[in-house]
Design an enzyme around this catalytic site. Structure first.
Site, mmCIF file in Angstrom:
data_model
loop_
_atom_site.group_PDB
_atom_site.id
_atom_site.type_symbol
_atom_site.label_atom_id
_atom_site.label_comp_id
_atom_site.label_asym_id
_atom_site.label_seq_id
_atom_site.Cartn_x
_atom_site.Cartn_y
_atom_site.Cartn_z
ATOM 1 N N ASP A 16 0.840 -1.212 0.000
ATOM 2 C CA ASP A 16 0.000 0.000 0.000
ATOM 3 C C ASP A 16 0.872 1.259 0.000
ATOM 4 O O ASP A 16 2.001 1.243 0.475
ATOM 5 C CB ASP A 16 -0.921 -0.030 1.237
ATOM 6 C CG ASP A 16 -2.121 0.882 1.064
ATOM 7 O OD1 ASP A 16 -2.374 1.372 -0.062
ATOM 8 O OD2 ASP A 16 -2.824 1.120 2.070
ATOM 9 N N ASN A 64 -10.666 -2.619 -5.699
ATOM 10 C CA ASN A 64 -9.903 -1.730 -6.575
ATOM 11 C C ASN A 64 -10.556 -1.545 -7.950
ATOM 12 O O ASN A 64 -10.220 -0.599 -8.675
ATOM 13 C CB ASN A 64 -8.458 -2.223 -6.745
ATOM 14 C CG ASN A 64 -7.609 -2.073 -5.497
ATOM 15 O OD1 ASN A 64 -6.677 -2.837 -5.274
ATOM 16 N ND2 ASN A 64 -7.903 -1.090 -4.656
HETATM 17 C C1 IPE Z 1 -5.401 -2.794 -0.450
HETATM 18 O O1 IPE Z 1 -5.018 -1.477 -0.636
HETATM 19 C C2 IPE Z 1 -5.393 -3.528 -1.760
HETATM 20 C C3 IPE Z 1 -4.085 -3.758 -2.333
HETATM 21 C C4 IPE Z 1 -2.927 -3.480 -1.767
HETATM 22 C C5 IPE Z 1 -4.076 -4.392 -3.632
HETATM 23 P P1 IPE Z 1 -6.102 -0.328 -0.813
HETATM 24 O O2 IPE Z 1 -5.359 0.945 -0.867
HETATM 25 O O3 IPE Z 1 -6.987 -0.644 -1.955
HETATM 26 O O4 IPE Z 1 -6.942 -0.479 0.524
HETATM 27 P P2 IPE Z 1 -7.858 0.535 1.320
HETATM 28 O O5 IPE Z 1 -8.827 1.096 0.323
HETATM 29 O O6 IPE Z 1 -6.985 1.599 1.899
HETATM 30 O O7 IPE Z 1 -8.490 -0.300 2.376
HETATM 31 C C1 IPE Z 2 -1.410 0.241 -3.451
HETATM 32 O O1 IPE Z 2 -1.213 1.609 -3.468
HETATM 33 C C2 IPE Z 2 -1.599 -0.327 -4.838
HETATM 34 C C3 IPE Z 2 -2.958 -0.832 -5.117
HETATM 35 C C4 IPE Z 2 -3.928 -0.848 -4.258
HETATM 36 C C5 IPE Z 2 -3.226 -1.328 -6.451
HETATM 37 P P1 IPE Z 2 -2.431 2.627 -3.511
HETATM 38 O O2 IPE Z 2 -2.755 2.914 -4.936
HETATM 39 O O3 IPE Z 2 -3.552 2.131 -2.686
HETATM 40 O O4 IPE Z 2 -1.764 3.899 -2.835
HETATM 41 P P2 IPE Z 2 -2.436 4.903 -1.794
HETATM 42 O O5 IPE Z 2 -2.993 4.066 -0.677
HETATM 43 O O6 IPE Z 2 -3.509 5.624 -2.541
HETATM 44 O O7 IPE Z 2 -1.316 5.767 -1.368
HETATM 45 MG MG MG Z 3 -4.059 2.361 -0.736
#
Ligand code: IPE
Ligand code: IPE
Ligand code: MG
Length: 244
Positions: A16, A64
Site C-alpha cells: 500500500d 480496486n
Molecule cells: C489494499 O489497498 C489492496 C491492495 C494493496 C491491492 P487499498 O489501498 O486498496 O486499501 P484501502 O482502500 O486503503 O483499504
Molecule cells: C497500493 O497503493 C496499490 C494498489 C492498491 C493497487 P495505492 O494505490 O492504494 O496507494 P495509496 O494508498 O492511494 O497511497
Molecule cells: Mg491504498
C-alpha cells in the site's frame, strides 16, 4: 545482508501507499505503481534468496475495480509489462509464479500473460510468488462455498478442510506473517480465511520505498513473536521472562 535466524515459510504483503508516494513528489498515481514494481523485484529476489518458500502479494483487490477506469487500465498494463520484464529474474531465482483471485474478471490478454508466465516458471523450486489479483477474501470464501454446494450432496457435513480444499490455491499454506505498508492497519479483504492466525506487521514505509532491508526488519520482528495458537506454552517468554 541476510537473516541470521529462521525465516517464516509464508510471507504475505499488502502493498500500500503507491499513490501517496507519487503524490508526495507531485507525480501522477501511476508513477507510484511503477515505483511499486521496483519494490516487488527487490523483495521477491531477497525472499527467494533467504529461504522464504511462499510470498503472496496483494496486487489488485476486488474493491480496486471501483477506482477510475484509467487507473485500472494502467495497473493492468503495468502488470503485463511486469510479467514480460521480470520473467528472466523469476527464472534465475527459481521462482514459480501463481495468480489467485477472480481471474475470470481480468481481460483475456492479462489472463493469457499470467498463464504464460505460470507455465514458463512452473519448475521453479525456490519459492512460489503468488499475485492476488481481482482478489477478495470474502469472495474467495463465497466462491469456495458455491463450489462445495455444487459438488457435494447437501446432507454432507462440511469440515474446515473441505472449505480449505476449494479455495483458490489449496496448495498454499496459511501465511505466517502479513505485512502492510503505508501506515494503514487493516486487512482490506485480504486472505480472510488463511490469515486467521497470522502475525501482523505494520510499517509506515510506503510500498515503492520498501526494500529488502525493510523485509529483513519485518522478519526479525516476526522471529521475536510467540505464536501460542490459543494454548498455554511451557517456557513462554512473556510468562517466564527470565527463562528466555
Ligand atoms: C489494499 O489497498 C489492496 C491492495 C494493496 C491491492 P487499498 O489501498 O486498496 O486499501 P484501502 O482502500 O486503503 O483499504
Ligand atoms: C497500493 O497503493 C496499490 C494498489 C492498491 C493497487 P495505492 O494505490 O492504494 O496507494 P495509496 O494508498 O492511494 O497511497
Ligand atoms: Mg491504498
Amino acid at each position: 545482508m541476510k537473516p541470521d535466524f529462521p525465516v517464516p515459510e509464508h510471507v504475505a504483503i499488502i502493498m500500500d501507499g503507491n499513490g501517496r508516494w507519487a503524490r508526495r513528489s507531485g507525480w501522477l498515481r501511476l508513477r507510484g505503481h511503477e515505483g511499486g514494481a521496483e519494490a516487488v523485484r527487490d523483495v521477491t529476489e531477497a525472499a527467494a534468496e533467504w529461504g522464504v518458500k511462499h510470498l503472496t502479494l496483494y496486487a489488485f483487490s476486488m474493491e480496486n475495480w471501483q477506482r477510475p477506469q484509467a487507473e485500472v487500465d494502467a495497473l493492468m498494463r503495468l502488470l503485463q509489462r511486469y510479467l514480460k520484464k521480470e520473467l528472466r529474474t523469476l527464472l534465475d531465482n527459481g521462482v514459480r509464479l501463481q495468480a489467485i483471485g477472480r481471474l475470470q474478471d481480468l481481460k483475456a490478454s492479462v489472463r493469457q500473460a499470467l498463464a504464460d508466465t505460470e507455465a514458463k516458471t512452473a519448475h521453479g523450486k525456490a519459492m512460489t510468488l503468488r499475485l492476488a489479483l481481482s482478489y477478495g477474501g470474502r469472495q474467495e470464501i463465497l466462491d469456495g462455498i458455491r463450489r462445495l454446494l455444487a459438488e457435494s450432496p447437501p446432507d454432507r457435513s462440511i469440515q474446515q478442510e473441505d472449505l480449505a480444499a476449494v479455495l483458490y490455491d489449496p496448495s498454499m499454506p496459511d501465511p505466517d506473517l502479513v505485512i502492510r505498508t503505508a501506515g494503514e492497519q487493516r486487512l482490506s479483504n485480504f486472505l480472510l480465511w488463511q490469515a486467521s492466525y497470522a502475525e501482523l506487521y505494520f510499517t509506515d514505509v510506503l510500498w515503492p520505498d520498501f526494500r529488502r532491508q525493510h523485509l529483513l526488519a519485518a522478519l526479525k520482528d516476526y522471529h521475536g513473536r510467540v505464536r501460542r495458537f490459543g494454548k498455554v506454552l511451557e517456557n513462554d517468554p512473556a510468562v517466564h521472562p527470565s527463562s528466555s
